[in-house]
Scaffold this motif. Structure first.
Motif, mmCIF file in Angstrom:
data_model
loop_
_atom_site.group_PDB
_atom_site.id
_atom_site.type_symbol
_atom_site.label_atom_id
_atom_site.label_comp_id
_atom_site.label_asym_id
_atom_site.label_seq_id
_atom_site.Cartn_x
_atom_site.Cartn_y
_atom_site.Cartn_z
ATOM 1 N N GLY A 40 0.798 -1.226 0.000
ATOM 2 C CA GLY A 40 0.000 0.000 0.000
ATOM 3 C C GLY A 40 0.827 1.269 0.000
ATOM 4 N N THR A 41 2.142 1.137 -0.069
ATOM 5 C CA THR A 41 3.019 2.288 -0.043
ATOM 6 C C THR A 41 4.275 2.003 -0.869
ATOM 7 N N PRO A 42 4.927 3.031 -1.384
ATOM 8 C CA PRO A 42 6.160 2.795 -2.138
ATOM 9 C C PRO A 42 7.394 2.601 -1.241
ATOM 10 N N LEU A 43 7.230 2.663 0.057
ATOM 11 C CA LEU A 43 8.368 2.593 0.986
ATOM 12 C C LEU A 43 9.168 1.309 0.825
ATOM 13 N N GLN A 44 10.475 1.461 0.768
ATOM 14 C CA GLN A 44 11.414 0.347 0.843
ATOM 15 C C GLN A 44 12.147 0.496 2.164
ATOM 16 N N ALA A 45 12.324 -0.602 2.874
ATOM 17 C CA ALA A 45 12.983 -0.535 4.176
ATOM 18 C C ALA A 45 13.857 -1.762 4.381
ATOM 19 N N LEU A 46 14.779 -1.649 5.329
ATOM 20 C CA LEU A 46 15.544 -2.798 5.789
ATOM 21 C C LEU A 46 15.024 -3.140 7.175
ATOM 22 N N MET A 47 14.630 -4.385 7.361
ATOM 23 C CA MET A 47 14.168 -4.852 8.665
ATOM 24 C C MET A 47 15.095 -5.978 9.125
ATOM 25 N N PRO A 48 15.402 -6.038 10.429
ATOM 26 C CA PRO A 48 16.312 -7.062 10.921
ATOM 27 C C PRO A 48 15.630 -8.395 11.234
ATOM 28 N N CYS A 49 14.329 -8.464 10.994
ATOM 29 C CA CYS A 49 13.544 -9.654 11.307
ATOM 30 C C CYS A 49 12.229 -9.536 10.528
ATOM 31 N N LYS A 50 11.486 -10.630 10.489
ATOM 32 C CA LYS A 50 10.211 -10.622 9.758
ATOM 33 C C LYS A 50 9.145 -9.906 10.595
ATOM 34 N N PRO A 51 8.578 -8.807 10.068
ATOM 35 C CA PRO A 51 7.609 -8.044 10.858
ATOM 36 C C PRO A 51 6.216 -8.666 10.906
ATOM 37 N N GLU A 52 5.565 -8.427 12.023
ATOM 38 C CA GLU A 52 4.141 -8.736 12.165
ATOM 39 C C GLU A 52 3.378 -7.474 11.765
ATOM 40 N N THR A 53 2.146 -7.648 11.317
ATOM 41 C CA THR A 53 1.370 -6.528 10.783
ATOM 42 C C THR A 53 0.064 -6.370 11.555
ATOM 43 N N ALA A 54 -0.335 -5.112 11.764
ATOM 44 C CA ALA A 54 -1.616 -4.813 12.408
ATOM 45 C C ALA A 54 -2.119 -3.473 11.880
ATOM 46 N N GLU A 55 -3.400 -3.227 12.047
ATOM 47 C CA GLU A 55 -4.015 -1.949 11.683
ATOM 48 C C GLU A 55 -4.943 -1.520 12.800
ATOM 49 N N ARG A 56 -5.058 -0.200 12.972
ATOM 50 C CA ARG A 56 -6.054 0.324 13.902
ATOM 51 C C ARG A 56 -6.348 1.768 13.541
ATOM 52 N N SER A 57 -7.490 2.232 13.966
ATOM 53 C CA SER A 57 -7.891 3.607 13.721
ATOM 54 C C SER A 57 -7.427 4.464 14.899
#
Length: 184
Positions: A40-57
């Motif tokens: 949903g975004t053009p962002l490229q990032a380096l992460m040191p581990c596999k991220p978990e994902t969540a959403e909230r208002s």
């Protein structure tokens, strides 16, 4: 077997054992940096581990906003990337200010310190039109001391936060994480 042959065999076994131990360590690094792109975004990032994902208002910039959050833990640190769509580009500065205040309050730091130059650091994110860095020392929900280094940035009406939380954040880890952020 002669004593020279025995010593040679023992040195060889020791060398083989050391190489196996090194190989096993290399297969399980503390920080396994990998390129990651939040959907949903053009962002490229380096992460040191596999991220978990969540959403909230959450209320940002004076209106309810869907916050997309991605985080993981490595080396005793929490790495977080989050993004949201501001109502429009004109709302971006107010949205980033609200977000910074909420993040500081979450680690029990007076949000008014956000304007203190001692809590700012200069950083850049390739492709961002606005970038603000925050450094703070606070307390996590368990009452433990926690540092944070966070960068808030935007392009168009999309706003982002990339943050590290933990007892001690090294320059090497911070640099790898922040330098890995790009908006192509």
């Amino acid at each position: 077997m002669s004593s020279n042959a025995y010593r040679h065999a023992m040195r060889r076994r020791g060398l083989i054992g050391a190489l196996i131990a090194l190989a096993l360590t290399a297969c399980n690094p503390t920080f396994n940096w990998r390129e990651w792109r939040p959907e949903g975004t053009p962002l490229q990032a380096l992460m040191p581990c596999k991220p978990e994902t969540a959403e909230r208002s959450v209320p940002l910039g004076g209106s309810p906003t869907v916050l997309h959050m991605h985080s993981c833990q490595a080396g005793g640190l929490t790495f977080a990337l989050a993004w949201a769509d501001a109502p429009d580009a004109a709302a971006v500065p107010a949205t980033l200010i609200d977000w910074q205040r909420a993040a500081l309050a979450a680690i029990r730091v007076d949000p008014a310190l956000q304007a203190d130059p001692g809590h700012r650091w200069t950083t850049t994110v390739a492709g961002a039109t606005l970038t603000q860095g925050i450094v703070a020392q606070g307390t996590d929900p368990q009452g433990q001391s926690v540092q944070t280094r966070a960068v808030y940035f935007a392009r168009g009406a999309q706003v982002f936060q990339a943050a590290i939380y933990g007892p001690t954040i090294t320059d090497e880890v911070r640099t790898t994480f922040v330098d890995g952020l790009k908006l192509p």
